[in-house]
Design a protein around this motif. Structure first.
Motif, PDB file in Angstrom:
ATOM      1  N   UNK A  82       4.004 -31.930 -11.119  1.00  0.00           N
ATOM      2  CA  UNK A  82       3.778 -31.641 -12.309  1.00  0.00           C
ATOM      3  C   UNK A  82       2.538 -32.630 -12.883  1.00  0.00           C
ATOM      4  N   UNK A  83       1.603 -32.350 -13.026  1.00  0.00           N
ATOM      5  CA  UNK A  83       0.620 -33.345 -13.777  1.00  0.00           C
ATOM      6  C   UNK A  83       0.993 -33.317 -15.412  1.00  0.00           C
ATOM      7  N   UNK A  84       0.996 -34.408 -15.776  1.00  0.00           N
ATOM      8  CA  UNK A  84       1.369 -34.843 -17.180  1.00  0.00           C
ATOM      9  C   UNK A  84       2.685 -34.466 -17.274  1.00  0.00           C
ATOM     10  N   UNK A  85       3.593 -34.820 -16.798  1.00  0.00           N
ATOM     11  CA  UNK A  85       4.904 -34.211 -16.827  1.00  0.00           C
ATOM     12  C   UNK A  85       5.506 -34.700 -18.003  1.00  0.00           C
ATOM     13  N   UNK A  86       5.088 -35.504 -19.072  1.00  0.00           N
ATOM     14  CA  UNK A  86       5.510 -35.575 -20.304  1.00  0.00           C
ATOM     15  C   UNK A  86       6.899 -36.076 -20.406  1.00  0.00           C
ATOM     16  N   UNK A  87       7.680 -35.507 -21.347  1.00  0.00           N
ATOM     17  CA  UNK A  87       9.405 -35.879 -21.506  1.00  0.00           C
ATOM     18  C   UNK A  87       9.954 -34.991 -20.612  1.00  0.00           C
ATOM     19  N   UNK A  88       9.505 -34.273 -19.724  1.00  0.00           N
ATOM     20  CA  UNK A  88      10.432 -33.770 -18.567  1.00  0.00           C
ATOM     21  C   UNK A  88      10.623 -32.145 -19.281  1.00  0.00           C
ATOM     22  N   UNK A  89      10.058 -31.529 -20.365  1.00  0.00           N
ATOM     23  CA  UNK A  89      10.303 -30.384 -21.016  1.00  0.00           C
ATOM     24  C   UNK A  89      10.615 -29.343 -19.787  1.00  0.00           C
ATOM     25  N   UNK A  90       9.632 -29.445 -19.017  1.00  0.00           N
ATOM     26  CA  UNK A  90       9.788 -28.225 -17.802  1.00  0.00           C
ATOM     27  C   UNK A  90      10.241 -28.715 -16.500  1.00  0.00           C
ATOM     28  N   UNK A  91       9.755 -30.135 -16.041  1.00  0.00           N
ATOM     29  CA  UNK A  91      10.349 -30.499 -14.863  1.00  0.00           C
ATOM     30  C   UNK A  91      11.737 -30.758 -14.891  1.00  0.00           C
ATOM     31  N   UNK A  92      12.259 -31.285 -15.753  1.00  0.00           N
ATOM     32  CA  UNK A  92      13.962 -31.484 -15.842  1.00  0.00           C
ATOM     33  C   UNK A  92      14.788 -30.287 -15.482  1.00  0.00           C
ATOM     34  N   UNK A  93      14.382 -29.242 -16.163  1.00  0.00           N
ATOM     35  CA  UNK A  93      15.153 -27.967 -15.776  1.00  0.00           C
ATOM     36  C   UNK A  93      14.788 -27.203 -14.629  1.00  0.00           C
ATOM     37  N   UNK A  94      13.611 -27.692 -14.113  1.00  0.00           N
ATOM     38  CA  UNK A  94      13.215 -27.046 -12.854  1.00  0.00           C
ATOM     39  C   UNK A  94      13.781 -27.580 -11.808  1.00  0.00           C
ATOM     40  N   UNK A  95      13.890 -29.070 -11.845  1.00  0.00           N
ATOM     41  CA  UNK A  95      14.872 -29.628 -10.954  1.00  0.00           C
ATOM     42  C   UNK A  95      16.400 -29.553 -11.234  1.00  0.00           C
TER      43      UNK A  95
ATOM     44  N   UNK B 219      17.529 -26.947 -11.320  1.00  0.00           N
ATOM     45  CA  UNK B 219      17.587 -25.452 -10.510  1.00  0.00           C
ATOM     46  C   UNK B 219      17.644 -25.943  -9.042  1.00  0.00           C
ATOM     47  N   UNK B 220      17.571 -27.058  -8.553  1.00  0.00           N
ATOM     48  CA  UNK B 220      17.425 -27.607  -7.043  1.00  0.00           C
ATOM     49  C   UNK B 220      15.992 -27.494  -6.620  1.00  0.00           C
ATOM     50  N   UNK B 221      14.957 -27.409  -7.486  1.00  0.00           N
ATOM     51  CA  UNK B 221      13.791 -27.480  -6.742  1.00  0.00           C
ATOM     52  C   UNK B 221      13.350 -28.870  -6.847  1.00  0.00           C
TER      53      UNK B 221
ATOM     54  N   UNK C  16      19.365 -33.160 -18.535  1.00  0.00           N
ATOM     55  CA  UNK C  16      19.790 -32.542 -17.310  1.00  0.00           C
ATOM     56  C   UNK C  16      18.891 -32.073 -16.211  1.00  0.00           C
ATOM     57  N   UNK C  17      18.930 -32.577 -15.129  1.00  0.00           N
ATOM     58  CA  UNK C  17      17.967 -32.642 -14.172  1.00  0.00           C
ATOM     59  C   UNK C  17      17.048 -33.754 -13.837  1.00  0.00           C
ATOM     60  N   UNK C  18      16.689 -34.588 -14.983  1.00  0.00           N
ATOM     61  CA  UNK C  18      15.776 -35.538 -15.167  1.00  0.00           C
ATOM     62  C   UNK C  18      15.835 -36.414 -14.245  1.00  0.00           C
ATOM     63  N   UNK C  19      17.125 -37.015 -13.758  1.00  0.00           N
ATOM     64  CA  UNK C  19      17.397 -38.108 -13.074  1.00  0.00           C
ATOM     65  C   UNK C  19      16.949 -37.641 -11.369  1.00  0.00           C
ATOM     66  N   UNK C  20      16.682 -36.445 -11.141  1.00  0.00           N
ATOM     67  CA  UNK C  20      15.884 -36.100  -9.998  1.00  0.00           C
ATOM     68  C   UNK C  20      14.393 -35.963  -9.823  1.00  0.00           C
TER      69      UNK C  20
END
Length: 271
Positions: free
Chosen positions: A65-78, A80-82, A101-105
Motif C-alpha cells: 500500500x502506497x501512503x498506508x496512513x494509519x492502517x485503515x485498510x492495511x491492518x484489516x487486510x493483513x 485476513x492473512x494477506x 488488529x492485524x497492524x503488527x503484521x
C-alpha cells in the motif's frame, strides 16, 4: 496520504502552531493523525470491509500500500492473512498501525511513495482515498505510477481509488465547490469546500470547524486532479494497461454520472 475526512483535517487553529507537529510529516502530522481514525465516513466498518474484500480478491501474494496512513485498510487486510507492506511519509500516521488488529503484521517503510523502494515484488500495489491527488504535479503522479510498476511482478496489478473532478458544478467565473455544510447540534459547525484552478489542475481541499464557543479552526490541503483518461496515460507510460474501472468498491459500472472511480491497471505478463 489519504484525503482528510470532515472534522479530521481541521486540527490547526487559525493563527496558532501545533508544537507536537513534525514538519517532516507533511500535511498529516500528529495534530491530524490524532483524530484521523474518528468513527464514521471512510472509517465506517462497512466502507472498510468493501474495500478490503476487493483487495483480498485481487491479491495473489504479497501486496504493497502506497501512503498506508494509519492502517485503515492495511491492518484489516493483513488480519485476513494477506502479507501487507506499506510506504508512508508521516511517522505520526504510521505510528497508529501496530495498535490495530492485524497492524503488527504490516511492514512499513517511511518515505515518499513516488520514489521509495521496498524489497520484493508484489502481486498488487494499491493507493486509496484520493491519495494520488496529494501529489500536486503531473510529473510526480507519473512517478507514482512508475514506482508502482517497478514493485509489481509480471501480471501484477496497480489499484487507485480517486474522485472524479467536480468541475461540472462550477458555473462560469466560480472556482469553489462546497462538499459538506454541517451545522452542529451544540452550536458549532463544519464547512468543507474545494477551490479549483482549472489552468494548473490544482485545487485545495479546505476544512473549517467552528466550536460552540465560536473558536474557528481551518486547514487547507493542496491536491492535483486528473481525469481517468489522464491516469490511463500515466499507466501506459509506466508500462501498464487498464484492466478494470468501477464506480466504487461494489464493482458497479463507471458512468458519466460517477463521482469517483476504482481503477485497476495490469503490468504485462511474463513471456
Amino acid at each position: 496520504m489519504e484525503r482528510a475526512a470532515a472534522g479530521v483535517a481541521s486540527a490547526t487553529v487559525i493563527g496558532s502552531a501545533n508544537a507536537e507537529d513534525d514538519p517532516a510529516d507533511g500535511w498529516f502530522p500528529e495534530s491530524v493523525a490524532a483524530g484521523y481514525d474518528a468513527p464514521g465516513g471512510e472509517n465506517a466498518p462497512e466502507v472498510v470491509t468493501r474495500a478490503v474484500d476487493v483487495l483480498e480478491d485481487l491479491a495473489d501474494g504479497p501486496v504493497l500500500e502506497f501512503a498506508v496512513g494509519t492502517g485503515r485498510i492495511a491492518a484489516p487486510l493483513a488480519a485476513r492473512g494477506v502479507p501487507v507492506h506499506g510506504i508512508e511519509l508521516s511517522r505520526a500516521m504510521a505510528a497508529r498501525i501496530a495498535g490495530k488488529p492485524g497492524g503488527d503484521a504490516v511492514e512499513v517503510v517511511i518515505g515518499d511513495m513516488a520514489t521509495t523502494r521496498v524489497a520484493g515484488r508484489f502481486s498488487l500495489v494499491y493507493l486509496v482515498f484520493n491519495t494520488i491527488s496529494n501529489v500536486t504535479t503531473q510529473d510526480g503522479q507519473v512517478d507514482v505510477f512508475r514506482n508502482a510498476a517497478a514493485h509489481l511482478r509480471p501480471g501484477g496489478l496497480f489499484l487507485v481509488e480517486v474522485g472524479v473532478p467536480d468541475l461540472r458544478r462550477l458555473p462560469p467565473g466560480q472556482d469553489t465547490v462546497p462538499f459538506t455544510v454541517a451545522p452542529g447540534a451544540d452550536g458549532g459547525g463544519y464547512v468543507g469546500f474545494d477551490r479549483y484552478d482549472v489552468v494548473t489542475q490544482r485545487f485545495t481541499s479546505n476544512h473549517v470547524t467552528v466550536s460552540p464557543d465560536g473558536q474557528g479552526r481551518f486547514r487547507g490541503i493542496p491536491f492535483r486532479y486528473a481525469w481517468p483518461a489522464e491516469l490511463d496515460l500515466m499507466a501506459r507510460i509506466a508500462g501498464m494497461r487498464l484492466k478494470h474501472r468501477w464506480a466504487d468498491w461494489d464493482r458497479s459500472e463507471f458512468t458519466a454520472g460517477s463521482t469517483k472511480h476504482v481503477s485497476v491497471w495490469e503490468t504485462a505478463p511474463s513471456a
